[in-house]
Design an enzyme around this catalytic site. Structure first.
Site, mmCIF file in Angstrom:
data_model
loop_
_atom_site.group_PDB
_atom_site.id
_atom_site.type_symbol
_atom_site.label_atom_id
_atom_site.label_comp_id
_atom_site.label_asym_id
_atom_site.label_seq_id
_atom_site.Cartn_x
_atom_site.Cartn_y
_atom_site.Cartn_z
ATOM 1 N N SER A 288 0.360 -1.394 -0.301
ATOM 2 C CA SER A 288 -0.277 -0.025 -0.011
ATOM 3 C C SER A 288 0.646 1.399 0.090
ATOM 4 C CB SER A 288 -1.233 0.401 1.060
ATOM 5 O OG SER A 288 -0.180 0.217 2.872
ATOM 6 N N LYS B 290 0.864 4.322 6.626
ATOM 7 C CA LYS B 290 -0.063 5.054 6.106
ATOM 8 C C LYS B 290 0.807 6.421 5.813
ATOM 9 C CE LYS B 290 -2.268 1.757 5.123
ATOM 10 N NZ LYS B 290 -2.329 1.061 3.603
#
Length: 190
Positions: free
Chosen positions: A35, A74
């Site tokens: 990701s 993230k």
């Protein structure tokens, strides 16, 4: 006993300081998944700093709100109170357009072949990319107080705040400050 303390006391004090530092301030983390490609790759190792003041675009480790056993890496996009909007791959925060130059490598590949070569390792990712109209789907969110809006850099396949919601401040474990593995890619995260 005095002789023992004289000879070994400093060693035990240093060991205790190292253990306290490791437990309460600096934590090693392994990137798990794709990701954050191309910024961070699967299997890379990071050092996170737990006492950091979180700012926009910091890369953080956070528990996922829908699965508190999972730790995600993230990028912080929205701070408490922000209005975050994505329209036609252009990010605006509180009405101001924001440059996301860290996305350029994958945005360019998306424009060229919809990331088919970049995703050659995973047919499911290729299918997602092939059916995508934009690198980042459009959205608008207002970030509640004491919460953050986080996204992965690999927007097409990232499970992030668009899927699991806002991240409460208490869920953020630390800011990634150093990539230390692989050795040929050692770098700070700024």
């Amino acid at each position: 006993m005095k002789e023992f303390i004289k000879n070994w006391g400093i060693f035990f004090v240093l060991a205790a300081l190292f253990i306290a530092l490791r437990i309460f301030i600096i934590v090693p983390v392994t990137v798990n998944g794709h990701s954050m490609d191309p910024t961070l790759a699967d299997g890379q190792k990071l050092i996170t700093y737990q006492l950091s003041n979180i700012e926009r675009f910091d890369i953080v480790t956070t528990k996922e709100p829908d699965d508190l056993d999972k730790l995600a890496v993230k990028r912080v996009i929205g701070l408490p109170g922000d209005r975050v909007q994505m329209q036609d791959d252009v990010l605006t925060i509180n009405g101001e357009e924001v440059d996301e130059s860290y996305l350029e490598p994958y945005q360019q590949e998306f424009a060229e072949d919809q990331l088919q070569s970049a995703y050659s390792y995973n047919p499911a990712f290729q299918e997602i990319a092939e059916n995508a109209d934009a690198f980042t789907s459009d959205f608008t969110y207002v970030v509640p107080e004491n919460n953050y809006f986080v996204l992965g850099d690999n927007r097409l396949i990232s499970k992030d705040s668009r899927a699991f919601g806002f991240v409460d401040q208490s869920m953020i474990e630390g800011e990634a400050v150093l990539r230390y593995w692989p050795l040929n890619e050692i770098s700070t995260m700024r």
